[in-house]
Design a protein around this motif. Sequence first.
Motif, mmCIF file in Angstrom:
data_model
loop_
_atom_site.group_PDB
_atom_site.id
_atom_site.type_symbol
_atom_site.label_atom_id
_atom_site.label_comp_id
_atom_site.label_asym_id
_atom_site.label_seq_id
_atom_site.Cartn_x
_atom_site.Cartn_y
_atom_site.Cartn_z
ATOM 1 N N UNK A 68 0.828 -1.202 0.000
ATOM 2 C CA UNK A 68 0.000 0.000 0.000
ATOM 3 C C UNK A 68 0.859 1.248 0.000
ATOM 4 N N UNK A 69 0.388 2.327 -0.566
ATOM 5 C CA UNK A 69 -0.906 2.511 -1.213
ATOM 6 C C UNK A 69 -0.901 1.907 -2.622
ATOM 7 N N UNK A 70 -2.037 1.377 -3.018
ATOM 8 C CA UNK A 70 -2.180 0.848 -4.374
ATOM 9 C C UNK A 70 -2.400 2.041 -5.306
ATOM 10 N N UNK A 79 -3.725 4.485 -8.102
ATOM 11 C CA UNK A 79 -5.102 4.654 -8.580
ATOM 12 C C UNK A 79 -5.357 3.931 -9.900
ATOM 13 N N UNK A 80 -4.358 3.915 -10.804
ATOM 14 C CA UNK A 80 -4.529 3.218 -12.082
ATOM 15 C C UNK A 80 -4.799 1.734 -11.870
ATOM 16 N N UNK A 81 -4.115 1.148 -10.883
ATOM 17 C CA UNK A 81 -4.273 -0.275 -10.593
ATOM 18 C C UNK A 81 -5.632 -0.530 -9.947
ATOM 19 N N UNK A 82 -6.040 0.348 -9.040
ATOM 20 C CA UNK A 82 -7.360 0.216 -8.402
ATOM 21 C C UNK A 82 -8.444 0.227 -9.466
ATOM 22 N N UNK A 83 -8.370 1.184 -10.394
ATOM 23 C CA UNK A 83 -9.366 1.277 -11.462
ATOM 24 C C UNK A 83 -9.402 0.002 -12.296
ATOM 25 N N UNK A 84 -8.238 -0.549 -12.589
ATOM 26 C CA UNK A 84 -8.161 -1.772 -13.381
ATOM 27 C C UNK A 84 -8.752 -2.954 -12.614
ATOM 28 N N UNK A 101 9.022 10.780 -6.258
ATOM 29 C CA UNK A 101 10.447 11.123 -6.139
ATOM 30 C C UNK A 101 10.823 11.319 -4.676
ATOM 31 N N UNK A 102 11.987 10.799 -4.299
ATOM 32 C CA UNK A 102 12.485 10.977 -2.942
ATOM 33 C C UNK A 102 11.978 9.968 -1.930
ATOM 34 N N UNK A 103 11.094 9.042 -2.334
ATOM 35 C CA UNK A 103 10.581 8.047 -1.392
ATOM 36 C C UNK A 103 11.642 6.988 -1.125
ATOM 37 N N UNK A 104 11.766 6.576 0.133
ATOM 38 C CA UNK A 104 12.725 5.525 0.491
ATOM 39 C C UNK A 104 12.114 4.141 0.378
ATOM 40 N N UNK A 105 10.798 4.046 0.195
ATOM 41 C CA UNK A 105 10.148 2.735 0.145
ATOM 42 C C UNK A 105 9.430 2.457 -1.172
ATOM 43 N N UNK A 140 1.845 -6.798 -7.612
ATOM 44 C CA UNK A 140 1.075 -5.827 -6.827
ATOM 45 C C UNK A 140 1.796 -5.455 -5.535
ATOM 46 N N UNK A 141 3.097 -5.172 -5.675
ATOM 47 C CA UNK A 141 3.908 -4.710 -4.539
ATOM 48 C C UNK A 141 4.789 -3.546 -4.973
#
Length: 87
Positions: free
Chosen positions: A8-10, A12-17, A35-39, A48-49
């Motif tokens: 998470x978070x999933x 939005x494009x994947x949720x819609x699909x 950008x800048x995320x460590x995870x 789906x990860x």
Amino acid sequence: QRSALTCYPIPEEVVQCLEGNAGDLQSFANIKGPDGSRTMGTYCVRCLVWRPPSRDPVTNVVSKSHHCSICQRCVVGFDHHCDFFGR
């Protein structure tokens, strides 16, 4: 390893699909994280990860991850299966 942090978070494009409103996941490319995320480096639409970024923005450590076509899962720091060593 699957956890709330890697799933998470999933996007939005994947949720819609998944809800049936945007076609098939097979047609999606992996989704780049913020950008800048460590995870959240890229979101694998097959597993789906979230995979870690290729370079940690704080420590600058390089981490290679990819979706393995042999075992059908995302792996970090592993480049291939080897029959000789049983991996």
